[in-house]
Write an enzyme that holds these catalytic residues in place. Structure first.
Site, PDB file in Angstrom:
ATOM      1  N   CYS A   6     -40.230  -7.400  -6.608  1.00  0.00           N
ATOM      2  CA  CYS A   6     -39.744  -8.702  -7.051  1.00  0.00           C
ATOM      3  C   CYS A   6     -40.240  -9.756  -6.070  1.00  0.00           C
ATOM      4  O   CYS A   6     -39.955  -9.678  -4.881  1.00  0.00           O
ATOM      5  CB  CYS A   6     -38.219  -8.664  -7.082  1.00  0.00           C
ATOM      6  SG  CYS A   6     -37.571  -9.702  -8.372  1.00  0.00           S
TER       7      CYS A   6
ATOM      8  N   ASN B 190     -45.955   7.596  -3.656  1.00  0.00           N
ATOM      9  CA  ASN B 190     -44.510   7.371  -3.604  1.00  0.00           C
ATOM     10  C   ASN B 190     -43.936   6.980  -4.966  1.00  0.00           C
ATOM     11  O   ASN B 190     -42.777   7.265  -5.255  1.00  0.00           O
ATOM     12  CB  ASN B 190     -44.166   6.298  -2.561  1.00  0.00           C
ATOM     13  CG  ASN B 190     -45.074   5.102  -2.638  1.00  0.00           C
ATOM     14  OD1 ASN B 190     -46.294   5.232  -2.467  1.00  0.00           O
ATOM     15  ND2 ASN B 190     -44.529   3.938  -2.892  1.00  0.00           N
TER      16      ASN B 190
ATOM     17  N   THR C  35     -44.923   3.293   8.397  1.00  0.00           N
ATOM     18  CA  THR C  35     -45.654   2.010   8.369  1.00  0.00           C
ATOM     19  C   THR C  35     -46.404   1.839   9.689  1.00  0.00           C
ATOM     20  O   THR C  35     -47.599   1.517   9.706  1.00  0.00           O
ATOM     21  CB  THR C  35     -44.673   0.833   8.144  1.00  0.00           C
ATOM     22  OG1 THR C  35     -44.035   1.021   6.877  1.00  0.00           O
ATOM     23  CG2 THR C  35     -45.387  -0.503   8.166  1.00  0.00           C
TER      24      THR C  35
HETATM   25  C1  LIG Z   1     -46.274   6.824   0.997  1.00  0.00           C
HETATM   26  C2  LIG Z   1     -45.531   5.999   1.991  1.00  0.00           C
HETATM   27  N1  LIG Z   1     -46.156   5.586   3.102  1.00  0.00           N
HETATM   28  C3  LIG Z   1     -45.532   4.851   4.027  1.00  0.00           C
HETATM   29  C4  LIG Z   1     -44.218   4.474   3.874  1.00  0.00           C
HETATM   30  C5  LIG Z   1     -43.541   3.654   4.941  1.00  0.00           C
HETATM   31  O1  LIG Z   1     -42.623   4.445   5.634  1.00  0.00           O
HETATM   32  P1  LIG Z   1     -41.533   3.824   6.659  1.00  0.00           P
HETATM   33  O2  LIG Z   1     -40.396   3.381   5.815  1.00  0.00           O
HETATM   34  O3  LIG Z   1     -41.190   4.962   7.558  1.00  0.00           O
HETATM   35  O4  LIG Z   1     -42.188   2.728   7.388  1.00  0.00           O
HETATM   36  C6  LIG Z   1     -43.533   4.866   2.733  1.00  0.00           C
HETATM   37  C7  LIG Z   1     -42.135   4.427   2.506  1.00  0.00           C
HETATM   38  O5  LIG Z   1     -41.781   4.018   1.422  1.00  0.00           O
HETATM   39  C8  LIG Z   1     -44.202   5.671   1.764  1.00  0.00           C
HETATM   40  O6  LIG Z   1     -43.592   6.074   0.661  1.00  0.00           O
END
Ligand SMILES: Cc1ncc(COP(=O)(O)O)c(C=O)c1O
Length: 382
Positions: free
Chosen positions: A324, A150, A72
Protein backbone atom coordinates in the site's frame (compact mmCIF):
# COMPACT_ATOMS: atom_id res chain seq x y z
CA UNK A 1 -4.75 -13.92 20.55
CA UNK A 2 -6.99 -16.78 21.54
CA UNK A 3 -9.18 -18.00 18.75
CA UNK A 4 -7.31 -16.31 15.94
CA UNK A 5 -6.04 -18.31 12.99
CA UNK A 6 -2.64 -17.11 11.85
CA UNK A 7 -1.89 -18.06 8.24
CA UNK A 8 0.84 -15.51 7.57
CA UNK A 9 3.99 -17.43 8.55
CA UNK A 10 5.94 -16.03 5.58
CA UNK A 11 5.58 -12.55 7.11
CA UNK A 12 6.76 -13.66 10.50
CA UNK A 13 6.40 -16.65 12.80
CA UNK A 14 5.41 -17.13 16.44
CA UNK A 15 8.32 -17.81 18.80
CA UNK A 16 8.83 -21.40 19.88
CA UNK A 17 8.72 -21.90 23.64
CA UNK A 18 12.31 -23.24 23.60
CA UNK A 19 13.38 -19.97 21.93
CA UNK A 20 11.58 -17.83 24.52
CA UNK A 21 13.30 -19.74 27.33
CA UNK A 22 16.77 -19.42 25.79
CA UNK A 23 16.30 -15.70 25.06
CA UNK A 24 14.99 -15.03 28.58
CA UNK A 25 18.06 -16.72 30.03
CA UNK A 26 20.35 -14.77 27.69
CA UNK A 27 18.66 -11.47 28.66
CA UNK A 28 19.96 -11.93 32.19
CA UNK A 29 23.55 -12.23 31.01
CA UNK A 30 24.67 -8.75 30.06
CA UNK A 31 28.32 -9.17 29.05
CA UNK A 32 29.76 -7.68 25.88
CA UNK A 33 31.11 -10.56 23.77
CA UNK A 34 34.13 -8.42 22.85
CA UNK A 35 35.20 -8.00 26.51
CA UNK A 36 37.91 -10.34 27.72
CA UNK A 37 36.72 -10.67 31.32
CA UNK A 38 34.36 -13.25 32.83
CA UNK A 39 31.10 -11.55 31.78
CA UNK A 40 32.41 -10.99 28.27
CA UNK A 41 33.56 -14.57 27.92
CA UNK A 42 30.13 -15.83 28.98
CA UNK A 43 28.45 -13.73 26.26
CA UNK A 44 31.08 -14.83 23.72
CA UNK A 45 30.37 -18.45 24.56
CA UNK A 46 26.59 -17.90 23.97
CA UNK A 47 27.40 -16.31 20.62
CA UNK A 48 29.71 -19.12 19.52
CA UNK A 49 27.19 -21.77 20.58
CA UNK A 50 24.58 -20.08 18.36
CA UNK A 51 27.09 -19.82 15.50
CA UNK A 52 27.68 -23.57 15.71
CA UNK A 53 23.90 -24.23 15.71
CA UNK A 54 23.36 -22.10 12.59
CA UNK A 55 26.39 -23.64 10.86
CA UNK A 56 25.21 -27.16 11.66
CA UNK A 57 21.78 -26.57 10.06
CA UNK A 58 23.47 -25.24 6.92
CA UNK A 59 26.37 -27.70 6.70
CA UNK A 60 28.76 -24.76 7.04
CA UNK A 61 31.83 -24.05 9.14
CA UNK A 62 30.98 -21.76 12.10
CA UNK A 63 33.67 -19.32 10.91
CA UNK A 64 31.60 -18.86 7.74
CA UNK A 65 28.60 -17.40 9.62
CA UNK A 66 28.35 -13.61 10.02
CA UNK A 67 25.56 -12.47 12.35
CA UNK A 68 23.43 -9.56 11.16
CA UNK A 69 20.22 -7.81 12.25
CA UNK A 70 18.21 -9.90 9.79
CA UNK A 71 18.02 -10.83 6.14
CA UNK A 72 17.63 -7.26 4.88
CA UNK A 73 21.03 -6.43 6.33
CA UNK A 74 22.49 -9.76 5.17
CA UNK A 75 21.31 -9.09 1.60
CA UNK A 76 22.71 -5.56 1.67
CA UNK A 77 26.00 -6.86 3.06
CA UNK A 78 26.18 -9.57 0.39
CA UNK A 79 25.51 -7.23 -2.51
CA UNK A 80 27.56 -4.29 -1.32
CA UNK A 81 30.32 -6.24 0.38
CA UNK A 82 31.07 -9.00 -2.09
CA UNK A 83 34.46 -8.30 -3.50
CA UNK A 84 36.82 -10.56 -5.27
CA UNK A 85 40.49 -9.68 -5.06
CA UNK A 86 39.30 -6.35 -3.69
CA UNK A 87 37.36 -5.64 -6.88
CA UNK A 88 33.69 -4.73 -6.53
CA UNK A 89 31.73 -6.86 -9.00
CA UNK A 90 31.13 -4.76 -12.08
CA UNK A 91 28.01 -6.66 -12.94
CA UNK A 92 25.07 -7.86 -10.86
CA UNK A 93 22.65 -10.43 -12.28
CA UNK A 94 19.37 -10.86 -10.46
CA UNK A 95 15.69 -11.40 -11.25
CA UNK A 96 12.57 -9.26 -11.45
CA UNK A 97 10.90 -11.31 -8.72
CA UNK A 98 13.36 -10.66 -5.86
CA UNK A 99 12.61 -9.31 -2.40
CA UNK A 100 12.96 -5.49 -2.03
CA UNK A 101 16.03 -6.07 0.17
CA UNK A 102 17.83 -7.19 -3.00
CA UNK A 103 15.99 -5.02 -5.54
CA UNK A 104 16.70 -1.76 -3.72
CA UNK A 105 20.44 -2.29 -3.06
CA UNK A 106 20.65 -3.37 -6.72
CA UNK A 107 19.18 -0.01 -7.74
CA UNK A 108 21.69 1.78 -5.49
CA UNK A 109 24.57 -0.18 -7.04
CA UNK A 110 23.26 0.67 -10.50
CA UNK A 111 23.28 4.37 -9.63
CA UNK A 112 26.89 3.90 -8.46
CA UNK A 113 27.87 2.55 -11.90
CA UNK A 114 27.46 -1.23 -11.52
CA UNK A 115 25.73 -2.88 -14.49
CA UNK A 116 22.56 -4.65 -13.33
CA UNK A 117 20.78 -7.36 -15.35
CA UNK A 118 17.27 -8.26 -14.15
CA UNK A 119 16.21 -11.62 -15.58
CA UNK A 120 12.60 -12.54 -16.35
CA UNK A 121 10.84 -15.44 -14.65
CA UNK A 122 8.39 -17.72 -16.46
CA UNK A 123 4.65 -18.03 -15.79
CA UNK A 124 5.38 -20.45 -12.94
CA UNK A 125 7.73 -17.93 -11.32
CA UNK A 126 10.96 -19.77 -12.15
CA UNK A 127 14.20 -18.64 -13.70
CA UNK A 128 15.81 -20.49 -16.61
CA UNK A 129 19.34 -21.51 -15.45
CA UNK A 130 20.41 -21.17 -19.10
CA UNK A 131 19.45 -17.47 -18.99
CA UNK A 132 21.51 -17.04 -15.82
CA UNK A 133 24.55 -18.64 -17.45
CA UNK A 134 24.17 -16.49 -20.57
CA UNK A 135 23.85 -13.32 -18.49
CA UNK A 136 27.11 -13.92 -16.58
CA UNK A 137 29.68 -11.95 -18.54
CA UNK A 138 32.82 -12.44 -16.50
CA UNK A 139 34.28 -13.47 -13.16
CA UNK A 140 33.48 -9.98 -11.91
CA UNK A 141 29.78 -10.86 -11.88
CA UNK A 142 27.68 -11.44 -8.78
CA UNK A 143 24.47 -13.41 -9.27
CA UNK A 144 21.83 -12.89 -6.57
CA UNK A 145 18.70 -15.05 -6.54
CA UNK A 146 15.93 -15.94 -4.13
CA UNK A 147 15.81 -19.62 -3.21
CA UNK A 148 12.12 -19.50 -2.26
CA UNK A 149 9.89 -16.59 -3.12
CA UNK A 150 8.22 -15.01 -0.09
CA UNK A 151 4.94 -14.31 -1.94
CA UNK A 152 4.45 -17.48 -3.96
CA UNK A 153 6.80 -19.95 -2.26
CA UNK A 154 8.18 -20.84 -5.70
CA UNK A 155 11.59 -22.52 -5.53
CA UNK A 156 14.28 -21.66 -8.05
CA UNK A 157 16.36 -24.38 -9.78
CA UNK A 158 19.23 -23.55 -7.45
CA UNK A 159 21.59 -26.46 -8.20
CA UNK A 160 21.47 -25.75 -11.94
CA UNK A 161 21.86 -22.01 -11.37
CA UNK A 162 24.82 -22.60 -9.03
CA UNK A 163 26.50 -24.86 -11.61
CA UNK A 164 26.02 -22.27 -14.36
CA UNK A 165 27.51 -19.54 -12.16
CA UNK A 166 30.40 -21.68 -10.97
CA UNK A 167 31.26 -22.78 -14.53
CA UNK A 168 31.89 -19.13 -15.36
CA UNK A 169 33.90 -18.43 -12.19
CA UNK A 170 31.40 -15.84 -10.96
CA UNK A 171 29.93 -15.39 -7.46
CA UNK A 172 26.53 -16.57 -6.27
CA UNK A 173 24.45 -15.03 -3.48
CA UNK A 174 21.27 -16.81 -2.42
CA UNK A 175 18.52 -15.18 -0.38
CA UNK A 176 17.38 -18.30 1.47
CA UNK A 177 15.30 -16.41 4.06
CA UNK A 178 12.06 -18.27 3.31
CA UNK A 179 13.71 -21.61 2.62
CA UNK A 180 15.68 -22.06 5.87
CA UNK A 181 13.67 -24.15 8.32
CA UNK A 182 11.17 -25.30 5.68
CA UNK A 183 13.31 -27.29 3.23
CA UNK A 184 16.92 -28.58 3.45
CA UNK A 185 19.32 -25.70 2.84
CA UNK A 186 22.87 -27.06 2.78
CA UNK A 187 25.91 -25.16 1.61
CA UNK A 188 27.95 -28.37 1.68
CA UNK A 189 25.98 -29.57 -1.34
CA UNK A 190 25.10 -26.22 -2.96
CA UNK A 191 28.09 -24.24 -4.26
CA UNK A 192 26.80 -20.83 -3.18
CA UNK A 193 29.32 -18.21 -2.04
CA UNK A 194 26.93 -16.18 0.09
CA UNK A 195 23.57 -17.10 1.64
CA UNK A 196 21.18 -15.01 3.77
CA UNK A 197 18.69 -16.01 6.46
CA UNK A 198 16.57 -14.50 9.22
CA UNK A 199 15.55 -15.80 12.66
CA UNK A 200 11.98 -14.50 12.65
CA UNK A 201 11.01 -16.60 9.63
CA UNK A 202 11.77 -19.83 11.51
CA UNK A 203 10.17 -19.25 14.90
CA UNK A 204 13.05 -17.16 16.21
CA UNK A 205 13.05 -13.49 17.30
CA UNK A 206 13.06 -10.42 15.08
CA UNK A 207 16.30 -8.49 14.67
CA UNK A 208 18.71 -11.41 14.21
CA UNK A 209 19.89 -13.07 11.03
CA UNK A 210 22.99 -14.26 9.26
CA UNK A 211 25.03 -14.18 6.12
CA UNK A 212 26.96 -17.33 5.22
CA UNK A 213 30.24 -16.28 3.60
CA UNK A 214 32.20 -19.12 2.04
CA UNK A 215 35.70 -19.52 3.41
CA UNK A 216 38.24 -17.55 1.40
CA UNK A 217 35.76 -15.03 0.00
CA UNK A 218 36.75 -11.48 0.76
CA UNK A 219 33.84 -9.46 2.09
CA UNK A 220 34.06 -5.77 2.70
CA UNK A 221 32.22 -4.68 5.85
CA UNK A 222 29.18 -2.54 5.15
CA UNK A 223 28.56 -1.57 8.76
CA UNK A 224 31.90 -0.26 9.94
CA UNK A 225 32.99 0.67 13.41
CA UNK A 226 34.45 -2.35 15.15
CA UNK A 227 36.26 -5.66 14.70
CA UNK A 228 33.19 -7.79 15.44
CA UNK A 229 32.31 -10.76 13.26
CA UNK A 230 35.92 -11.01 12.09
CA UNK A 231 35.80 -7.47 10.78
CA UNK A 232 32.87 -8.22 8.49
CA UNK A 233 30.14 -6.48 10.52
CA UNK A 234 30.91 -3.78 13.04
CA UNK A 235 28.74 -3.23 16.12
CA UNK A 236 28.09 -5.10 19.37
CA UNK A 237 26.19 -8.25 18.55
CA UNK A 238 22.51 -8.73 19.50
CA UNK A 239 23.36 -11.64 21.81
CA UNK A 240 19.76 -12.30 22.92
CA UNK A 241 18.41 -12.40 19.38
CA UNK A 242 21.31 -14.51 18.16
CA UNK A 243 20.79 -17.03 20.97
CA UNK A 244 17.17 -17.31 19.80
CA UNK A 245 18.31 -17.74 16.20
CA UNK A 246 20.62 -20.57 17.27
CA UNK A 247 17.89 -22.46 19.12
CA UNK A 248 15.46 -21.95 16.20
CA UNK A 249 18.08 -23.47 13.87
CA UNK A 250 18.67 -26.41 16.20
CA UNK A 251 14.93 -27.11 16.32
CA UNK A 252 14.70 -26.84 12.53
CA UNK A 253 17.56 -29.28 12.04
CA UNK A 254 15.95 -31.81 14.37
CA UNK A 255 12.39 -31.46 13.04
CA UNK A 256 12.75 -30.59 9.38
CA UNK A 257 11.39 -33.68 7.55
CA UNK A 258 8.32 -34.03 9.81
CA UNK A 259 7.76 -30.27 9.80
CA UNK A 260 7.76 -30.07 6.00
CA UNK A 261 5.34 -33.01 5.69
CA UNK A 262 2.98 -31.50 8.22
CA UNK A 263 3.01 -28.08 6.58
CA UNK A 264 2.43 -29.57 3.12
CA UNK A 265 -0.54 -31.59 4.38
CA UNK A 266 -2.16 -28.44 5.84
CA UNK A 267 -1.43 -26.39 2.73
CA UNK A 268 -2.84 -29.11 0.44
CA UNK A 269 -5.96 -29.49 2.59
CA UNK A 270 -6.53 -25.75 2.24
CA UNK A 271 -6.01 -25.75 -1.52
CA UNK A 272 -8.20 -28.81 -2.13
CA UNK A 273 -10.95 -27.27 0.01
CA UNK A 274 -10.78 -23.91 -1.77
CA UNK A 275 -10.67 -25.52 -5.22
CA UNK A 276 -13.82 -27.51 -4.58
CA UNK A 277 -15.80 -24.83 -2.76
CA UNK A 278 -14.95 -21.56 -4.51
CA UNK A 279 -15.42 -20.82 -8.22
CA UNK A 280 -13.14 -18.78 -10.50
CA UNK A 281 -9.91 -19.11 -8.64
CA UNK A 282 -6.40 -20.09 -9.66
CA UNK A 283 -3.20 -21.04 -7.92
CA UNK A 284 -0.26 -18.74 -8.63
CA UNK A 285 3.17 -20.21 -9.31
CA UNK A 286 4.63 -23.66 -9.70
CA UNK A 287 2.73 -26.35 -7.80
CA UNK A 288 5.69 -28.77 -7.81
CA UNK A 289 8.64 -26.47 -7.12
CA UNK A 290 7.18 -24.70 -4.13
CA UNK A 291 7.70 -24.40 -0.36
CA UNK A 292 5.61 -26.88 1.63
CA UNK A 293 3.85 -24.09 3.54
CA UNK A 294 2.84 -21.53 0.92
CA UNK A 295 -0.30 -21.14 -1.17
CA UNK A 296 -0.88 -18.08 -3.36
CA UNK A 297 -4.40 -17.91 -4.78
CA UNK A 298 -6.03 -15.57 -7.28
CA UNK A 299 -9.73 -15.02 -6.49
CA UNK A 300 -10.81 -13.60 -9.85
CA UNK A 301 -12.92 -10.46 -9.78
CA UNK A 302 -12.35 -9.16 -6.28
CA UNK A 303 -9.96 -6.75 -4.57
CA UNK A 304 -7.65 -8.95 -2.48
CA UNK A 305 -7.25 -6.38 0.26
CA UNK A 306 -11.02 -6.35 0.90
CA UNK A 307 -11.09 -10.14 1.25
CA UNK A 308 -8.05 -9.86 3.55
CA UNK A 309 -9.94 -7.37 5.74
CA UNK A 310 -13.05 -9.55 5.79
CA UNK A 311 -10.97 -12.55 6.87
CA UNK A 312 -9.22 -10.46 9.51
CA UNK A 313 -12.58 -9.47 10.98
CA UNK A 314 -13.40 -13.18 11.23
CA UNK A 315 -10.12 -13.80 13.07
CA UNK A 316 -8.03 -15.09 10.16
CA UNK A 317 -4.69 -13.47 9.22
CA UNK A 318 -3.44 -13.78 5.63
CA UNK A 319 -1.54 -11.49 3.32
CA UNK A 320 -1.65 -9.81 -0.09
CA UNK A 321 1.59 -9.46 -2.01
CA UNK A 322 0.45 -5.96 -2.84
CA UNK A 323 1.97 -3.04 -1.02
CA UNK A 324 0.00 0.00 0.00
CA UNK A 325 1.56 3.28 -1.10
CA UNK A 326 -0.10 6.57 -0.20
CA UNK A 327 -3.52 4.99 0.10
CA UNK A 328 -3.52 3.15 -3.24
CA UNK A 329 -2.76 -0.53 -3.69
CA UNK A 330 0.18 -1.38 -5.91
CA UNK A 331 0.00 -4.83 -7.53
CA UNK A 332 2.71 -7.33 -6.51
CA UNK A 333 5.81 -7.03 -8.71
CA UNK A 334 6.34 -10.79 -8.29
CA UNK A 335 2.93 -11.72 -9.73
CA UNK A 336 3.26 -9.13 -12.51
CA UNK A 337 6.68 -10.61 -13.40
CA UNK A 338 4.93 -13.98 -13.79
CA UNK A 339 2.54 -12.48 -16.34
CA UNK A 340 -0.56 -11.90 -14.20
CA UNK A 341 -2.58 -8.80 -15.05
CA UNK A 342 -2.64 -6.00 -12.43
CA UNK A 343 -6.27 -6.98 -11.64
CA UNK A 344 -5.33 -10.65 -11.13
CA UNK A 345 -2.35 -9.65 -8.99
CA UNK A 346 -4.60 -7.43 -6.82
CA UNK A 347 -7.08 -10.31 -6.52
CA UNK A 348 -4.45 -12.65 -5.05
CA UNK A 349 -3.90 -13.67 -1.45
CA UNK A 350 -1.07 -15.55 0.21
CA UNK A 351 -1.81 -18.22 2.81
CA UNK A 352 1.27 -19.48 4.65
CA UNK A 353 1.05 -22.14 7.36
CA UNK A 354 3.53 -23.05 10.08
CA UNK A 355 4.02 -24.05 13.69
CA UNK A 356 0.79 -24.14 15.69
CA UNK A 357 -1.61 -24.35 12.74
CA UNK A 358 -4.12 -27.19 13.13
CA UNK A 359 -6.31 -29.06 10.65
CA UNK A 360 -9.42 -27.79 12.45
CA UNK A 361 -8.29 -24.20 11.80
CA UNK A 362 -7.91 -24.91 8.09
CA UNK A 363 -11.44 -26.37 8.09
CA UNK A 364 -12.75 -23.24 9.82
CA UNK A 365 -11.15 -21.09 7.12
CA UNK A 366 -12.71 -23.32 4.46
CA UNK A 367 -16.11 -22.79 6.08
CA UNK A 368 -15.64 -19.02 6.02
CA UNK A 369 -14.06 -18.31 2.66
CA UNK A 370 -16.81 -19.26 0.14
CA UNK A 371 -19.35 -16.92 1.70
CA UNK A 372 -16.84 -14.09 2.17
CA UNK A 373 -15.65 -14.41 -1.44
CA UNK A 374 -19.24 -14.32 -2.71
CA UNK A 375 -20.00 -11.20 -0.64
CA UNK A 376 -16.81 -9.37 -1.65
CA UNK A 377 -17.38 -10.26 -5.33
CA UNK A 378 -20.97 -9.06 -5.16
CA UNK A 379 -19.89 -5.77 -3.59
CA UNK A 380 -17.13 -5.34 -6.21
CA UNK A 381 -19.70 -5.73 -9.03
CA UNK A 382 -21.96 -2.99 -7.68
C1 LIG B 1 12.84 -13.52 0.91
C2 LIG B 1 13.09 -12.50 1.96
N1 LIG B 1 14.26 -11.87 2.01
C3 LIG B 1 14.54 -10.95 2.94
C4 LIG B 1 13.61 -10.61 3.90
C5 LIG B 1 13.95 -9.58 4.94
O1 LIG B 1 14.13 -10.20 6.18
P1 LIG B 1 14.24 -9.38 7.57
O2 LIG B 1 12.85 -9.11 7.99
O3 LIG B 1 14.97 -10.30 8.48
O4 LIG B 1 15.01 -8.15 7.29
C6 LIG B 1 12.37 -11.23 3.89
C7 LIG B 1 11.32 -10.84 4.87
O5 LIG B 1 10.18 -10.67 4.51
C8 LIG B 1 12.10 -12.22 2.90
O6 LIG B 1 10.93 -12.84 2.85
Amino acid sequence: MAGRIYLDHNATTPLREEVVEACTRALRGFGNPSSTHFEGAAARSELECARAQVASLLGADPAEIVFTSGATEANNLALRGAVRSSRVPRHLVTSRAEHPSVLEPAEALERAGVKVTRLAVDASGRLDPGDVGTAVESEATLVSVLWANNETGVLQPLSEIAEAVRARGALLHVDATQAVGKIPVRVDSLPADLLSGSAHKLNGPKGAGFLFVRRGLELEAWLRGGPQERGRRGGTENVVGIVGLGVACELAERELPGRARRMAALRDRLWEGLRTRVGALGRNGSTTHVLPNTLNVCFEGLPGEILLEALDLEGVSVSTGAACHSGSTVASHVLLAMGLSPEQARASLRFSVGHGVEEAQIDRVLDLVPDLVARVREAAER
